[in-house]
Each structure stands twice: as C-alpha cells, then as structure tokens.
Scaffold this motif. Structure first.
Motif, short mmCIF file in Angstrom:
data_model
loop_
_atom_site.label_atom_id
_atom_site.label_comp_id
_atom_site.label_asym_id
_atom_site.label_seq_id
_atom_site.Cartn_x
_atom_site.Cartn_y
_atom_site.Cartn_z
N ASP A 149 0.82 -1.33 -0.03
CA ASP A 149 0.18 0.01 -0.09
C ASP A 149 0.70 1.14 -0.07
O ASP A 149 0.61 2.24 -0.72
N PHE B 73 -6.39 6.92 -0.15
CA PHE B 73 -6.65 5.69 -0.57
C PHE B 73 -7.41 4.84 0.68
O PHE B 73 -8.22 4.02 0.52
N LEU B 74 -6.92 5.09 1.90
CA LEU B 74 -7.63 4.39 3.09
C LEU B 74 -9.14 4.88 3.26
O LEU B 74 -9.96 4.41 4.00
N LYS C 271 -11.15 5.43 1.21
CA LYS C 271 -12.07 4.75 -0.13
C LYS C 271 -11.84 3.11 0.62
O LYS C 271 -12.84 2.31 -0.09
N LYS C 272 -11.02 2.96 1.30
CA LYS C 272 -10.97 1.27 1.77
C LYS C 272 -12.05 0.71 2.33
O LYS C 272 -12.56 1.48 3.35
#
Length: 930
Positions: A913, A926-927, A929-930
């Motif tokens: 990641d 990114f996190l 949307k995780k």
C-alpha cells in the motif's frame, strides 16, 4: 625465542571427566615435586597413609598412592594426573606416583578459590616432614576479577565445545634482569599494539608467606601506569585484559602451574626459584585467542621484553610506532595470490564475448520490460553501433560519457563503445545536471551519449542521442569500417565520492573484467543456464559485475528499470516472472526484499540458486529467517568485499545457517588472482588479529584515478621490498590465520549507505559553499538500536540565519545524487569542539534528539497525523503530495513507516500500500476509500 604446546584438559577420556571438573580447569593449580631419596619416599608414603586415618586431616587432604610398573606408565600417569582438574572440592588432592624405591613424584592439585599458593606450599612442607602441623587458611576464597574478551583474539568461529584447550608458549631465552614491572610493561605495550589502547592487567606475586596483588594500566594509548600499592583481592572490580602470576619456589626439584587453563584471556605465568627467574610462559584459551594468534602475540611480547630491558628510559610512543621485525614478518605475510583455474589464458574482453556469442547464438542475452535480444543479435547490433561510433571518431583511448535509462539499449551502447575501442563512463541520468556536467568536464570526455536535453545544449562536447545510434541510416556506408580485433586497454571509468568535495573517476582495464569472471565462474558455477538481474544503476560498480558476469558466461541478463528496482514488490514479481537464478544485492535492499518474501505463504523464488551481497556490511542475523526458508543447499548466499579501484570484488565468504549466531565481520578470503594484506601506518604487514589498513594487490588493480596523478600515487603504491603494486583501500581490517579478512569499517570519513560509497566530507564541502552557511558537520547515524534501516546521514548547520532544511535540501538536489542528501538537517547555534580542537560529535548527537530544531516555521505546527509520521521517519518536514521515496525514503525506512502507520492510523495497511500510495495525501485518500 619461544617454545609452544597445547595444554589439554582432556588427557583422560572425555567420558571420565565431569562437566564440574571441566568448569574448574582455570581454577585448578598443580604442584609437582620429584623425589629420588628412598628415605623421603618412605616418609611421604607413611604420611599419606596417616592422613587416611586422621579425620581432621582427611577433611583437608584427599590422599592417593599409586604404583607404576614401567617408566612409560609412570610418565603417562603423571601427565594424566597433573592435567586432571580438581572440581569444586575444597580438599587438596595429593597423589603419590611411585616408580620404584628411588623414584617417585608427588602431585598436589587444589582449587585456588579455596586454597592459596601459600596453602599448597604449607601442605607440601607438612607431607615431606618439614612442618609438624598443617596450617591452612581454608575459609578465605581467592576469586579473580572479571575479564574482557579480546576482540583481536579471533578464535575459531564454530568452536562451541565445552571441552576447550588452552595453548601455552614458553619464553626460552630468559634474561635475569626481567622483573615484574618489565614484564607488565611489555604486556601492556603488546596489548596496545593489538588494539587494547585502554587496557588493564592484574599482577599477582606469591612467595611462601605472602600474596601481593597490583594492577597495571595503559591509558588513552599514551602512558603506562603500574601501581606499587597492594590491592585487596576483594576490591578488584576492574575488567582485566590479561593477568601476570608470579610464583617463587624454594626447591629446584619442584614445578608449579597456577592454572590448568588460562585464568584470563591471556595469562603470563612466571616461576622463580629463590627470586631467580626460572620460566615464563604465556597461555590463552582457544575460546578467546586462536593458537596461531597467540604464537605471534608471544613473539611480539618477547620483542618488547628485550627492548624495555635494554632501554630503561624507553618511550611508549616509540615502542608503539616501532615496526614489526623481519623475523616476525615471516609468520604474518599477506594472503598469497591463488592461481586462477581456467581452460585458457585469454584475458581479452572482446574475444571472450565473441566466443560466447558463437557458442550460444540463439540464447537469450539481454531483456528489459519491452525488448529482448539473443547473443547473435547482441553481436550483430553492437557491431553496427560500434561502426557508427568509429565513424563519429570514437576509437582507442576516447572517453565516452553514457547517460541513458536502464534498458536493452544501454547494454548495447556499453558493449559497442568497447568494441569501437573507447572507454565508457556511465552516469545515472537521474543525477543532477551539475553532477553530470562535472563528470563530462573532469573526464575530458569528447563524446556524450544521452537523451537529456540539458546535455544537448552544452557547448564544446559531441552529443549523440540514442535515436541517432539505433536508426539504420547510412547502413551501407558503414560496411567498409573494420572493427578492432582486441578490446581497448581501458574498458570503463566509474566515478566515486571524493574527499575534496568532488567525485573521482577510477580507470579500469578491460582485462580486469575477464579476470573477475574467470576467478568466480568455477566457484559459483556460472553457466549459460543462469538468469541474472542488472538491478543496480550502471554508474554503480556492482552493475559491472552484473552485466559482464552474465554476458561472459552466456547467461540471460534482465535489465531492471529504476522504478521497479525501487519497489521490492515489483522487483520480487519480476524475479518470479523471469525465473532469476543469480541475484546481486546490497544488504539494505535484500532486507526489504526478504520482507516481501516473508509475506508469501510459501517460498516463491524457487529458481534462485545464488545471492551475492556487496556494497556494504552484511548483518547475517537479519537473514536468519531467509536461511530457514531457503536452505543453503538450495540457495547459496555469498558475502563479498570489494572496491571500485580493484574491479568490484576482492573476497568472498559463504554464509551458512549457523553464522547468525556469531559476529559477522568476516568477508572471507581473496578471490583467485587477488591478494590481501593488512598493513600498519608504516606500510608494514600486521600480525594476525592486529587491526590495520586493508591493502589489495593482484590482477584486479585498476589503472588509478583519471587525470589525478597525485592521488593515484598516494593510493596505488609500490612495496619497496618486492616491487609489488598495491592499492591502499582506506578500510580497516584484520586477518585471520586461515587468510580470511574481518572488515572493520573505514579509517577515514568515508561511509557506505545503501551500497553507495560516500565521502561525508564531500557533502560537507557542498553545503559549506552555500552563502548562508557558516559551518557544517556531517554524521552517519546508525540509530539507537543499531539497525541498518536506521542508518541516516545527518547534517548539522551553523548558519548566519535560521535556515529551513528544505532550502538546503533543494540546494543539494542540484548538486549531488539523492543518496547523498542528508535525511535530517539540524540547525545549531555553533558546531561544538572538543578540548582537542575536533568536532564534538557526541554533543551534536545530543542535539539530534531535539527535533524541534529541524523544522522551523509552519511545518512544526502541523497537526496532520500522516505528515507527522512521515516527518518522524524521514527526519525532515514534507508536504502532503511529496513522494516518500523522492524525499529521502528507502525500502528499509518504508518498513518503519509501515510500523508507525499501523500503530497510529490503520492496522490493516501493508507495505505494498505504501509503495503504491507513496505520499501522505495519496495514502490518506486510499484509506478513505478502503
């Protein structure tokens, strides 16, 4: 002169010696008296028989009478009994061995923790009838102080046995003038020459009535101090490097040994008879000192004994600087050159490459992510390009700077330059243009092959683009051009960091490349079936080995794009895809790669058979998990020491599964054709175990530094004794008796970080030129936990104003490669100086613990947890969109970043990641949307 032998603690069968006995060999003192008077023999027999019936005496003495049937049996019995430890018993063991009525030997053994030397003499007097009663001081224990393990002893690495030996060497040419102070001074000087510059020794002197204990010290490598006061044995808290035990006997027919094995790392036992010197022996346990090292130690000690005796007003400085005599040299000369096993003596680079191409025309030679070529194509296309280069004027002796991306085309260009007769100078295209420009000017290059627009705009230089080289125009006009039959004298120049503030070019002959491959192909079983990676930048000399080691053995070379090389995950996938068999890595890069492998359910690199480490020191403890997953029978690990000036590699050592249990400083033995010598500051070979500068000789020596005759003459020297040429590496090392070398770091201010050789003074010199900087100090910090991932360059700046670290970082990016930019830049009011006028690095590192000084301005007040964590790991302020790897991060620091983020942000994060989302902003998005 000295005579030597091993004192065995195992004269009896091992099964008959208890662990308790073995544990007390150092405490077991032995007294032997020889008797030829029948009346005395009868009296001793009678006395010992009485002991058996006297309860009080039997509590103190364990008597034994043994009759032997022959002279041989008698001598064997004495040897066996005098070598048998006493164990933890407080009793005195008295064994009377009787050969006949006129010859017998009394062997007295006692534990010196309970029984003193004086007690042994009193017991002896009692048994032979010279004393009417037995008076012993059995209540007092005589414990010896603790000792320090000598780092110069270099014992055998795999010696785990409890049943160790102690080796003893006797000084045979004694001088009646030798006394305790002379012996102590000689011992301290000898220890100092072996690197113990702040050493302590214990001096114990015994006679019939008294025990006197003194100490001797060698302080700060300058002065010897031997105390006159009697030290209370109970107050000895110092760790001792060695001990001297002096015992005075009154009977010439008696012998005494204070210990069966050495009490200290080095123990000197002196025996006098009525104060007249009888013997001096030096002993050490094989667990601490290799017997060959001890032998040379004794020789040097003997030299110092004689010198001090003959020169009463001796100078410590003179003794320390005194070169080792020719007599001692014979025992410690450098590891001699091995013969290179090979089928022929062809050292021509082009002939060897052409021979490989003829042997494996359809074998895949080079590939990258987009293209691949066979050996016949490599030969044909490089011939074509070489003719083009010749048409441009590139021939024998012409220096050509090459600054291209890592592709198949790069390999073709480098081979073509050699075929044309030129000398290639690889420069990473990602280097600052100022660095590239310097190399062009410094090398006096008349041609540059590159696609960089900044270089194409330069004046007074012939710039050739890759497009120009690889198009097929003027194909017919090149047919009449003939290529050289032989390789040029010099194949390449690699630029390394320099103390002057500017890099320096190392000029390497073509034949050296062939010698390197010849020296390794049999040992490493290099064949056409192998698949290599060219992982490293062409400007790093490790790539020379990767490229030519592969091409000269007919193997397949996979050229790794720089972006892939920076991502352990992408590189790991590439290795699996390409079925890589041979991997060359700096330890730092490999540590990150093995973490990726550890995340897999099973070992996925099934094709990998050989991993070669180089470029920096290897910590074998960190690869212990790899060794469990990939046993050495499947994947061989080799640690190699090398220098650009000596053609990449010099030594090699196989890494075995047991190695992580031991100190991993050994870099092995010299390659066939290379030679290693450890020299002192005067250029004299050092004895085994003594630290000195690593000198390298043999077939790998380069032709020196390009356009730097003075520096070449300083570093490449001729030994006046035999006329042999050597390279003075500036590395600190010591040699073991088997010829292997321990690498101990740099003598000067040069360091290795992530495989790159860096002169800290070069960084300091560049920063110093900034107009707002007054003074600079540069430190390579290993981290509080001494982990390689913590290694960082720290710059301490004394400036005329409070300077934002980003300003200096931006300035450096235009001057030096990324790997030379300090991870942390700290403002200080002044650079502290020690009392000796040197930079006080200890005080500076205390300032390093105050991160507030690093981040003036708004960056200090950031509440963003992502930025805060990034800042702590990198050691400087960054912006939300700054790429981790472009801001001083590397694969090892990425692991630390992951650990911090998992702890403070999200526990489900993986290392992949971070590689994909390499900025604080990208990872946060990114996190989300995780």
């Amino acid at each position: 002169m000295r005579e030597g032998n091993a004192i065995s603690t195992l004269e009896r069968k091992r099964g008959t010696i208890s662990t308790l006995e073995v544990d007390t060999t150092a405490q077991s003192q032995v007294f032997i008296s020889h008797h030829t008077n029948s009346s005395m023999i009868g009296n001793i027999i009678s006395k010992l028989e009485n002991v058996s019936t006297d309860v009080n005496l039997y509590d103190v003495i364990y008597p034994c009478i043994e009759y032997t049937s022959s002279q041989t049996e008698h001598e064997d019995f004495i040897e066996r009994e005098s070598s048998r430890p006493i164990g933890a018993s407080r009793k005195i063991r008295m064994v009377f061995a009787i050969a006949n009525n006129y010859e017998a030997d009394l062997i007295i053994v006692a534990n010196q923790e309970f029984v003193s030397f004086q007690d042994v003499l009193h017991a002896y007097k009692f048994i032979i009838g010279e004393s009417s009663e037995l008076l012993l001081n059995n209540n007092k224990k005589y414990k010896y102080a603790s000792y320090r393990h000598p780092n110069w002893g270099i014992p055998v690495w795999d010696n785990k046995t409890v049943f160790s030996h102690s080796y003893k060497f006797n000084i045979s040419d004694l001088n009646s003038k030798y006394n305790s102070n002379i012996i102590a001074s000689a011992l301290l000087i000898t220890l100092a020459k072996y690197g113990s510059r702040n050493c302590n020794i214990l001096i114990e002197e015994n006679d019939f009535e008294t025990k006197k204990i003194r100490t001797g010290t060698f302080e700060d490598g300058k002065s010897i101090n031997i105390s006159d006061e009697i030290v209370n044995n109970d107050d000895l808290l110092t760790d001792f490097d060695a001990g001297i035990i002096i015992n005075d006997l009154t009977d010439i027919n008696c012998k005494y040994s204070p210990c069966l094995t050495s009490l200290f790392p080095v123990t000197i036992c002196v025996t006098t008879n009525n104060n007249a010197l009888q013997s001096i022996n030096v002993s050490a346990s094989e667990k601490f000192v290799h017997p060959v090292v001890l032998e040379q130690f004794v020789d040097l000690f003997n030299v110092h004994l004689k010198y001090i005796t003959e020169n009463v007003d001796f100078s410590v400085t003179d003794l320390l600087s005194m070169s080792i005599t020719e007599e001692l040299h014979e025992n410690s000369i450098s590891q001699k050159i091995n013969q290179i096993p090979r089928e022929n003596s062809n050292f021509d680079l082009l002939e060897t490459l052409n021979s490989v191409a003829r042997s494996y025309p359809n074998q895949l030679a080079v590939s990258d992510s987009n293209n691949s070529i066979t050996y016949s194509e490599l030969n044909r296309r490089s011939d074509f390009i070489a003719k083009k280069l010749l048409s441009h004027g590139i021939n024998e002796g012409v220096n050509v700077v090459v600054s291209l991306d890592q592709t198949v085309e790069l390999i073709l260009v480098l081979v073509s330059i050699v075929k044309a007769g030129g000398t290639y100078i690889p420069v990473d295209p990602n280097y600052p243009i100022e660095r590239i420009s310097f190399v062009i000017d410094d090398s006096s290059a008349t041609f540059v092959i590159t696609d960089l627009p900044e270089v194409h705009s330069m004046n007074n230089i012939n710039v050739i683009s890759s497009t120009n080289l690889f198009n097929d125009d003027n194909n017919m006009s090149l047919e009449s051009i003939s290529l050289p039959i032989h390789a040029p004298s010099n194949a390449y120049v690699i630029y390394t960091s320099g103390t002057s503030g500017q890099p320096k070019g190392v000029l390497v002959p073509s034949k050296n490349i062939v010698s390197l491959v010849d020296a390794t192909k049999h040992e490493f079983k290099l064949t056409e079936k192998d698949v290599w990676t060219m992982f490293h930048s062409a400007s790093f000399d490790f790539s020379i080995w990767e490229m030519w080691g592969c091409l000269l053995t007919g193997a397949h070379l996979v050229v790794v794009p720089r972006q892939t090389a920076r991502s352990p995950y992408d590189f790991y996938d590439l290795m699996i895809k390409k079925n890589v068999t041979i991997l060359n890595q700096t330890p730092s890069a490999f540590y990150a790669l093995q973490k990726v492998d550890a995340e897999q359910k099973s070992a996925s690199l099934s094709s990998l058979r050989l991993v070669i480490f180089g470029g920096e020191a290897l910590d074998t403890y960190k690869i212990s998990n790899w060794l469990k997953r990939y046993p050495v029978g499947c994947c061989r690990l080799v640690n190699m020491y090398g220098i650009t000036e000596t053609t990449v590699h010099v030594t090699y050592r196989n890494i075995l599964h047991k190695d992580p249990e031991f100190l991993s400083k050994s870099v092995g033995v010299a390659l066939p054709g290379w030679e290693i010598s450890i020299r002192d500051t005067s250029g004299v070979p050092c004895l085994y175990g003594i630290e000195g500068e690593i000198w390298v000789g043999g077939v790998g020596l380069s032709n020196g530094y390009l356009n730097r005759e003075k520096l070449t003459n300083e570093r490449f020297v001729i030994d006046p004794k035999d006329g042999q040429r050597w390279y003075r590496s500036g590395d600190l090392g010591r040699m073991r008796p088997d010829g292997s070398i321990d690498y101990l770091g740099r003598i000067d201010n040069q360091v290795k970080l992530r495989g790159f050789r860096i002169e800290l003074d070069e960084i300091r010199s560049v920063i110093q030129k900034a107009p707002y900087v007054n003074d600079v100090a540069i430190v390579l910090h290993d981290g509080d936990d001494v982990q390689s991932s913590q290694k960082q360059i720290i710059a301490f700046i004394e400036s005329f104003e409070q300077v934002n670290p980003d300003k200096i970082r931006k300035y450096l990016k235009s001057k030096v490669p990324e790997y030379m930019i300090p991870a942390r830049i700290i403002n200080v009011n002044e650079i502290p100086i020690t009392i000796n006028g040197k930079v006080d690095y200890k005080s500076l590192m205390l300032k390093a613990n105050n991160p507030e000084q690093e981040f003036p301005g708004e960056a200090n007040n950031s509440k963003d947890s992502y930025l805060s964590i990034w800042r702590k790991v990198l050691g400087h302020a960054i912006e939300p969109e700054d790429n981790f790897f472009e801001s001083g991060g590397n694969s090892l620091l990425a692991v630390e970043l992951l650990s911090a983020l998992k702890k403070e942000v999200n526990n489900s994060l993986t290392l992949r990641d971070i590689y994909i989302n390499s900025s604080p902003k990208a990872l946060e998005e990114f996190l989300s949307k995780k």
